[in-house]
Scaffold this motif. Structure first.
Motif, PDB file in Angstrom:
ATOM      1  N   VAL A 246       0.832  -1.197   0.000  1.00  0.00           N
ATOM      2  CA  VAL A 246       0.000   0.000   0.000  1.00  0.00           C
ATOM      3  C   VAL A 246       0.870   1.252   0.000  1.00  0.00           C
ATOM      4  N   ILE A 247       0.572   2.167  -0.910  1.00  0.00           N
ATOM      5  CA  ILE A 247       1.155   3.498  -0.888  1.00  0.00           C
ATOM      6  C   ILE A 247       0.172   4.408  -0.163  1.00  0.00           C
ATOM      7  N   TRP A 248       0.560   4.884   1.009  1.00  0.00           N
ATOM      8  CA  TRP A 248      -0.310   5.736   1.809  1.00  0.00           C
ATOM      9  C   TRP A 248      -0.049   7.200   1.489  1.00  0.00           C
ATOM     10  N   ILE A 249      -1.123   7.958   1.373  1.00  0.00           N
ATOM     11  CA  ILE A 249      -1.073   9.412   1.168  1.00  0.00           C
ATOM     12  C   ILE A 249      -1.973  10.011   2.240  1.00  0.00           C
ATOM     13  N   VAL A 250      -1.376  10.613   3.257  1.00  0.00           N
ATOM     14  CA  VAL A 250      -2.120  11.097   4.423  1.00  0.00           C
ATOM     15  C   VAL A 250      -2.111  12.623   4.431  1.00  0.00           C
ATOM     16  N   ASN A 251      -3.281  13.205   4.322  1.00  0.00           N
ATOM     17  CA  ASN A 251      -3.414  14.656   4.393  1.00  0.00           C
ATOM     18  C   ASN A 251      -3.307  15.063   5.857  1.00  0.00           C
ATOM     19  N   TYR A 252      -2.233  15.770   6.205  1.00  0.00           N
ATOM     20  CA  TYR A 252      -2.022  16.072   7.617  1.00  0.00           C
ATOM     21  C   TYR A 252      -2.735  17.347   8.082  1.00  0.00           C
ATOM     22  N   LYS A 253      -3.429  18.040   7.181  1.00  0.00           N
ATOM     23  CA  LYS A 253      -4.256  19.175   7.584  1.00  0.00           C
ATOM     24  C   LYS A 253      -5.682  18.664   7.777  1.00  0.00           C
ATOM     25  N   PRO A 254      -6.176  18.610   9.014  1.00  0.00           N
ATOM     26  CA  PRO A 254      -7.493  18.006   9.268  1.00  0.00           C
ATOM     27  C   PRO A 254      -8.633  18.781   8.628  1.00  0.00           C
ATOM     28  N   ARG A 255      -9.646  18.044   8.217  1.00  0.00           N
ATOM     29  CA  ARG A 255     -10.909  18.623   7.797  1.00  0.00           C
ATOM     30  C   ARG A 255     -11.809  18.785   9.029  1.00  0.00           C
ATOM     31  N   SER A 256     -12.943  19.442   8.838  1.00  0.00           N
ATOM     32  CA  SER A 256     -13.841  19.729   9.956  1.00  0.00           C
ATOM     33  C   SER A 256     -15.082  18.850   9.909  1.00  0.00           C
ATOM     34  N   ILE A 257     -15.548  18.485  11.096  1.00  0.00           N
ATOM     35  CA  ILE A 257     -16.790  17.743  11.257  1.00  0.00           C
ATOM     36  C   ILE A 257     -17.484  18.276  12.502  1.00  0.00           C
ATOM     37  N   THR A 258     -18.807  18.359  12.466  1.00  0.00           N
ATOM     38  CA  THR A 258     -19.538  18.831  13.643  1.00  0.00           C
ATOM     39  C   THR A 258     -19.694  17.696  14.649  1.00  0.00           C
ATOM     40  N   MET A 259     -19.990  18.062  15.878  1.00  0.00           N
ATOM     41  CA  MET A 259     -20.214  17.048  16.905  1.00  0.00           C
ATOM     42  C   MET A 259     -21.415  16.178  16.552  1.00  0.00           C
ATOM     43  N   LEU A 260     -22.453  16.771  15.975  1.00  0.00           N
ATOM     44  CA  LEU A 260     -23.635  16.001  15.589  1.00  0.00           C
ATOM     45  C   LEU A 260     -23.277  14.957  14.540  1.00  0.00           C
ATOM     46  N   GLU A 261     -22.494  15.345  13.531  1.00  0.00           N
ATOM     47  CA  GLU A 261     -22.079  14.385  12.507  1.00  0.00           C
ATOM     48  C   GLU A 261     -21.240  13.273  13.119  1.00  0.00           C
ATOM     49  N   MET A 262     -20.361  13.642  14.068  1.00  0.00           N
ATOM     50  CA  MET A 262     -19.506  12.641  14.702  1.00  0.00           C
ATOM     51  C   MET A 262     -20.333  11.665  15.527  1.00  0.00           C
ATOM     52  N   GLU A 263     -21.315  12.177  16.246  1.00  0.00           N
ATOM     53  CA  GLU A 263     -22.137  11.309  17.081  1.00  0.00           C
ATOM     54  C   GLU A 263     -22.962  10.334  16.243  1.00  0.00           C
ATOM     55  N   LYS A 264     -23.311  10.707  15.038  1.00  0.00           N
ATOM     56  CA  LYS A 264     -24.057   9.796  14.171  1.00  0.00           C
ATOM     57  C   LYS A 264     -23.224   8.575  13.813  1.00  0.00           C
ATOM     58  N   PHE A 265     -21.922   8.757  13.627  1.00  0.00           N
ATOM     59  CA  PHE A 265     -21.050   7.605  13.397  1.00  0.00           C
ATOM     60  C   PHE A 265     -21.019   6.708  14.635  1.00  0.00           C
ATOM     61  N   ARG A 266     -20.894   7.308  15.798  1.00  0.00           N
ATOM     62  CA  ARG A 266     -20.785   6.522  17.035  1.00  0.00           C
ATOM     63  C   ARG A 266     -22.070   5.762  17.332  1.00  0.00           C
ATOM     64  N   MET A 267     -23.211   6.327  16.968  1.00  0.00           N
ATOM     65  CA  MET A 267     -24.491   5.674  17.235  1.00  0.00           C
ATOM     66  C   MET A 267     -24.788   4.552  16.241  1.00  0.00           C
ATOM     67  N   LEU A 268     -24.033   4.493  15.158  1.00  0.00           N
ATOM     68  CA  LEU A 268     -24.318   3.505  14.122  1.00  0.00           C
ATOM     69  C   LEU A 268     -24.195   2.082  14.650  1.00  0.00           C
ATOM     70  N   TYR A 269     -23.274   1.864  15.587  1.00  0.00           N
ATOM     71  CA  TYR A 269     -23.084   0.533  16.161  1.00  0.00           C
ATOM     72  C   TYR A 269     -23.494   0.517  17.629  1.00  0.00           C
ATOM     73  N   ASN A 270     -24.484   1.299  17.958  1.00  0.00           N
ATOM     74  CA  ASN A 270     -24.891   1.422  19.349  1.00  0.00           C
ATOM     75  C   ASN A 270     -25.883   0.356  19.772  1.00  0.00           C
ATOM     76  N   ASN A 271     -26.277  -0.537  18.831  1.00  0.00           N
ATOM     77  CA  ASN A 271     -27.200  -1.611  19.187  1.00  0.00           C
ATOM     78  C   ASN A 271     -26.408  -2.831  19.652  1.00  0.00           C
ATOM     79  N   SER A 272     -27.067  -3.725  20.317  1.00  0.00           N
ATOM     80  CA  SER A 272     -26.486  -4.967  20.858  1.00  0.00           C
ATOM     81  C   SER A 272     -25.146  -4.679  21.534  1.00  0.00           C
ATOM     82  N   GLU A 273     -24.103  -5.425  21.171  1.00  0.00           N
ATOM     83  CA  GLU A 273     -22.808  -5.241  21.816  1.00  0.00           C
ATOM     84  C   GLU A 273     -22.156  -3.931  21.393  1.00  0.00           C
ATOM     85  N   GLY A 274     -22.469  -3.496  20.209  1.00  0.00           N
ATOM     86  CA  GLY A 274     -21.934  -2.221  19.751  1.00  0.00           C
ATOM     87  C   GLY A 274     -20.493  -2.307  19.281  1.00  0.00           C
TER      88      GLY A 274
END
Length: 294
Positions: A246-274
């Motif tokens: 694998v040739i990795w290309i990592v953008n070291y300048k972070p992009r922005s995400i809101t807390m609401l958008e981030m929480e939606k990712f975390r809730m995606l596996y919030n059922n059962s064991e999670g």
């Protein structure tokens, strides 16, 4: 909007879809069958990945902590991106047992990446997401020891090979462009993230499954171009079979995400064991050369 599903058909589809559970990064049939067993391949037993595939203990493993002081300045050709602004026929959002994947389907005119450290054309294949339970972890890569809440990886394969499966175990087979994210409440949100998160409430109610979006958007919205401010190094897949091509290309300048958008990712596996943290721990750099483009 999502395509409407009959409720019974919808549940039946998701139950049966678990029989062909996607395991991202796997191409060998026998290996895939063994990894598809829940107790074998999991972020909860990463220390046992070596017993699943010996390559997971190789010397060029990813992800790594990128020490900016130890990077080497390099001048590469500019990236050339072709067909990234073309809308795909459709886009599938796939929720696996341990991963989330976005897979645009193209009839032709596949997005192609060339330039930078890539001496050959690489075809875009899919996007995977990695996050954690808190804002100070979640990304696979780290910059100067700092982790980020989210990392998006745009996976490409060498267009000289006939398929992604063939490229997985071939020299210079894979190129991955990585985007890191920070929480920023001053931003209005990320349009592409908002689009792919529309079916999350539905996906959160089932262990695994796939949704086909009925709104197409160009992959350039999710994977914007990188002109500079990136590092590149030779590494591996961060999932079994851990192929070191694998040739990795990592953008070291972070992009922005809101807390609401981030929480939606975390809730995606919030059922059962999670699923709390779907990232691989940092691997040894082993004196690899890491090049920086400013």
């Amino acid at each position: 909007m999502l395509k409407k599903f009959n409720s019974f058909a919808f549940l039946f589809y998701f139950i049966t879809s678990s029989l062909k559970e996607p395991v991202f990064g796997i191409d060998d049939d026998s290996e895939s069958r063994s990894l598809m067993k829940l107790h074998q391949y999991s972020y909860r037993n990463i220390d046992k990945w070596y017993s699943i595939n010996h390559r997971c203990s190789g010397g060029l493993q990813s992800p790594i902590d990128i020490n900016m002081r130890q990077t080497k300045k390099e001048i590469f050709p500019k990236f050339t991106r072709t067909n990234y602004f073309i809308k795909p026929l459709t886009t599938k959002i796939t929720k696996g047992k341990f991963n989330l994947m976005v897979l645009p389907i193209y009839e032709q005119d596949y997005p192609i990446l060339l330039g930078g450290p890539l001496e050959e054309p690489y075809r875009f294949n899919h996007v995977v997401f990695h996050w954690g339970k808190s804002d100070n972890l979640g990304s696979e890569h780290a910059i100067n020891g700092k982790k980020f809440p989210l990392e998006i990886q745009a996976v490409h394969y060498n267009d000289n090979y006939d398929s992604y499966s063939e490229a997985l175990n071939s020299p210079n087979g894979i190129a991955i462009v990585s985007y890191l994210f920070n929480i920023n409440e001053k931003t209005t949100g990320d349009l592409a993230l908002d689009l792919i998160q529309k079916p999350f409430e539905m996906l959160a109610s089932v262990p695994t499954g796939e949704v086909e979006l009925d709104y197409a958007f160009p992959i350039s919205l999710l994977t914007p171009p990188i002109y500079k401010r990136y590092v590149t190094y030779n590494g591996s897949l961060t999932l079994p079979p851990c192929s070191e091509n694998v040739i990795w290309i990592v953008n070291y300048k972070p992009r922005s995400i809101t807390m609401l958008e981030m929480e939606k990712f975390r809730m995606l596996y919030n059922n059962s064991e999670g699923l709390i943290n779907n990232f691989r721990p940092l691997q040894m750099t082993n004196q690899r050369d890491i090049y920086i483009v400013k």
